[in-house]
Design a protein around this motif. Sequence first.
Motif, PDB file in Angstrom:
ATOM      1  N   THR A  93      45.177  23.440  19.020  1.00 45.05           N
ATOM      2  CA  THR A  93      44.993  22.099  18.463  1.00 45.05           C
ATOM      3  C   THR A  93      44.500  22.198  17.016  1.00 45.05           C
ATOM      4  O   THR A  93      43.827  23.164  16.653  1.00 45.05           O
ATOM      5  CB  THR A  93      43.983  21.295  19.294  1.00 45.05           C
ATOM      6  N   PRO A  94      44.807  21.216  16.182  1.00 49.40           N
ATOM      7  CA  PRO A  94      44.329  21.259  14.796  1.00 49.40           C
ATOM      8  C   PRO A  94      42.840  20.950  14.713  1.00 49.40           C
ATOM      9  O   PRO A  94      42.288  20.238  15.555  1.00 49.40           O
ATOM     10  CB  PRO A  94      45.156  20.173  14.108  1.00 49.40           C
ATOM     11  N   MET A  95      42.190  21.483  13.686  1.00 49.80           N
ATOM     12  CA  MET A  95      40.800  21.121  13.424  1.00 49.80           C
ATOM     13  C   MET A  95      40.769  19.685  12.920  1.00 49.80           C
ATOM     14  O   MET A  95      41.676  19.237  12.222  1.00 49.80           O
ATOM     15  CB  MET A  95      40.193  22.057  12.378  1.00 49.80           C
ATOM     16  N   THR A  96      39.723  18.969  13.248  1.00 52.35           N
ATOM     17  CA  THR A  96      39.583  17.593  12.787  1.00 52.35           C
ATOM     18  C   THR A  96      38.850  17.559  11.450  1.00 52.35           C
ATOM     19  O   THR A  96      38.076  18.466  11.127  1.00 52.35           O
ATOM     20  CB  THR A  96      38.800  16.754  13.806  1.00 52.35           C
ATOM     21  N   GLY A  97      39.114  16.534  10.676  1.00 51.99           N
ATOM     22  CA  GLY A  97      38.336  16.335   9.464  1.00 51.99           C
ATOM     23  C   GLY A  97      38.936  16.882   8.187  1.00 51.99           C
ATOM     24  O   GLY A  97      38.292  16.829   7.136  1.00 51.99           O
ATOM     25  N   ASP A  98      40.161  17.401   8.230  1.00 47.95           N
ATOM     26  CA  ASP A  98      40.837  17.868   7.012  1.00 47.95           C
ATOM     27  C   ASP A  98      39.956  18.815   6.206  1.00 47.95           C
ATOM     28  O   ASP A  98      39.638  18.573   5.039  1.00 47.95           O
ATOM     29  CB  ASP A  98      41.261  16.676   6.143  1.00 47.95           C
ATOM     30  N   VAL A  99      39.553  19.914   6.823  1.00 49.60           N
ATOM     31  CA  VAL A  99      38.661  20.856   6.153  1.00 49.60           C
ATOM     32  C   VAL A  99      39.409  21.834   5.246  1.00 49.60           C
ATOM     33  O   VAL A  99      38.785  22.563   4.482  1.00 49.60           O
ATOM     34  CB  VAL A  99      37.835  21.655   7.192  1.00 49.60           C
ATOM     35  N   CYS A 100      40.734  21.848   5.329  1.00 50.98           N
ATOM     36  CA  CYS A 100      41.529  22.777   4.519  1.00 50.98           C
ATOM     37  C   CYS A 100      42.267  22.033   3.406  1.00 50.98           C
ATOM     38  O   CYS A 100      42.712  20.904   3.594  1.00 50.98           O
ATOM     39  CB  CYS A 100      42.547  23.515   5.383  1.00 50.98           C
ATOM     40  N   THR A 101      42.416  22.697   2.273  1.00 51.15           N
ATOM     41  CA  THR A 101      43.174  22.149   1.145  1.00 51.15           C
ATOM     42  C   THR A 101      44.253  23.142   0.744  1.00 51.15           C
ATOM     43  O   THR A 101      44.318  24.261   1.263  1.00 51.15           O
ATOM     44  CB  THR A 101      42.266  21.877  -0.068  1.00 51.15           C
ATOM     45  N   ALA A 102      45.075  22.732  -0.215  1.00 50.29           N
ATOM     46  CA  ALA A 102      46.163  23.589  -0.698  1.00 50.29           C
ATOM     47  C   ALA A 102      45.792  24.320  -1.987  1.00 50.29           C
ATOM     48  O   ALA A 102      46.649  24.871  -2.659  1.00 50.29           O
ATOM     49  CB  ALA A 102      47.423  22.748  -0.921  1.00 50.29           C
ATOM     50  N   GLU A 103      44.499  24.355  -2.308  1.00 49.57           N
ATOM     51  CA  GLU A 103      44.096  24.930  -3.586  1.00 49.57           C
ATOM     52  C   GLU A 103      44.362  26.432  -3.666  1.00 49.57           C
ATOM     53  O   GLU A 103      44.885  26.942  -4.662  1.00 49.57           O
ATOM     54  CB  GLU A 103      42.611  24.660  -3.843  1.00 49.57           C
ATOM     55  N   VAL A 104      43.999  27.175  -2.614  1.00 49.64           N
ATOM     56  CA  VAL A 104      44.164  28.625  -2.656  1.00 49.64           C
ATOM     57  C   VAL A 104      44.223  29.158  -1.239  1.00 49.64           C
ATOM     58  O   VAL A 104      43.675  28.556  -0.306  1.00 49.64           O
ATOM     59  CB  VAL A 104      42.994  29.292  -3.428  1.00 49.64           C
TER      60      VAL A 104
END
Length: 620
Positions: free
Chosen positions: A283-294
Amino acid sequence: MTAKVTFRVKAAVSDQHTVVVVGDCPSLGAWDPRKAVELQKEENDAWSCTIPLPEGTPVQYRYMVCDIRRDKMQKKLMIVKWETYRQPRTFTPNGESCVADGGSFGSYDGDGCAVDQGWLVDQTEIRLRFHSSKSPPITIFIQQDVNRKFLIKVRPINIQSLQKQTGDGKDGTYEDTPVTCKVLNDFQWRPVVQDQCGHLWENDSFLIFTTQVFDPHNWAFDILLYEESEINAAQSDCHAHPVAMATVLPTNMTGSTGVVSVPIHNNQNRLVGQINVDYLIITPMTGDVCTAEVSYARFWKKRKTLDVGHRGMGNSYTAASVSHIRENTIASLMSAANHGAAYVEFDVQLTKDKVPIVYHDYKACISTKMKGGPGGAQLMEVAVMDLTLEDVQSLKLDHKTAKKLLADKDASIDEEEPPDVHPFPTLRKVFNTLPEHVNLNIEIKFPLLQQDGAWEEEMDTYFDRNEIVDVIMREVLENGGKRRILLSSFDADCCILLRRKQNKYPVLFLSQGVTVRWEEMMDVRCRTVPMAMNFALAEGLLGVDIHAEDILKNPSFAEEIAKLKLVCFVWGEDINDPANMSLLKSMEVDGIIYDRMYEHRNLSLNIYQKEDITTKKGEI
């Protein structure tokens, strides 16, 4: 001044996928993939969009291929693949209108850039696995058919679509749900699109079928069996039909992992056998803790062999020669770092109230006094998972080896000891206390099932894998900062979850391999180094962390791993022997994890600190 910037790139994608651009400024989503700008498809696989941006201000950006679904309530996002080179694309708007011509997806400035699979955002990944770790998955009841060989095909079924069937054969029940297959063994690993008649299951293979869906509770799976002899006879016209079928319902799959046995029926709906389906739900983690920066998930700069402090300054309880500082404590980690450890390695598990703490064993001893009993205190084993954070930090606890000593032995934790040598520090305390130049190799603990059927430390019940990884990774992502971090686990499924749920930190698969020191594990993926290597390749891991006993007997493993462009770390008590340490360094393995670093290194900066002083920048 504002410039109208047209972003243009070529990308050949399927009809259900869209190209988006995400970047470092608010107009490009500030690296948040949910706020990325969708491009419009043109002719010849070209995609473009026009965005107003401040003239003269450089922007950094990346392209992503996504599956975007919209309904009345919300937009759901699936990142199929994205550009992950450490240095993103850059463009400086100049003039009233200009074009940022990106060439082709995954390539710019005349050079290829890394492209990686996306991490889980809104979708859930479901895997059905067939293997003989414990016993062959297919059991045929009819004696004359027991030796038949079968190909297995998995067909997802949208249960909601069953209610909308029109009777014209176009109900869409099986549409738009691709399934990939991996045949994993000592010799192969590459994923392929599922064949029309499935894939042959053989005794030495670990067969994996994977799909991603937005609403996992609405999906069941038909398992179609094709007979090998009929497939060979029908190869010229591809008209083979399944000879039997089983169905796995979503209600059969509870928790992150498990094995469900379902009946097999032939084409006359007669019961002919059963099939064991090993499933994994991510399942995905909740809360959008990842970005596309690096992303450092696949990046590694080759250096000389790195020194890694095992549990800080080393095993302080069960090794032949123990460390004089208690393992997995702030003091032990800091001491190893002060002696030049490139990374400090430590173990993380959860307390009963779901707080990540640093401790190796699954059980500890609690000092108790029996009512009316003679003598002093007695020691009783208790699982760490049954203790809250307050319990482990306030009760008189000792390592489980204390039971082998005198029965009236008092707990070894001295209340007068400084706090940095107390056991059970929280992961957050490690982040808050250790300087940012101290790099971390975090091992996520999960009990393993042995080949003899016994669970490691008798831990036959434990937390759900998704829960463990979510809690620990949230702490890491929120507190990691600029620190270099490696993730690892002996549990293959935990490694998969660590890789699929986040996009920033690399993962190493810890493998016991072939050894005479411990019981063989039930999971075939960790039994041999070649299988561990192929597992790491199949899952997009950074590399493997293998046992010293295995590689010292088979030095060719180091060269084989390097040829596959995998990172190779080595762990084990044998490394504490200076001769073995020198030999492993001569093999140019990437890292060695060993005890009592003070016996081998003086107080010094680590290799990264020395590089940063020279180059004035840091690289993982």
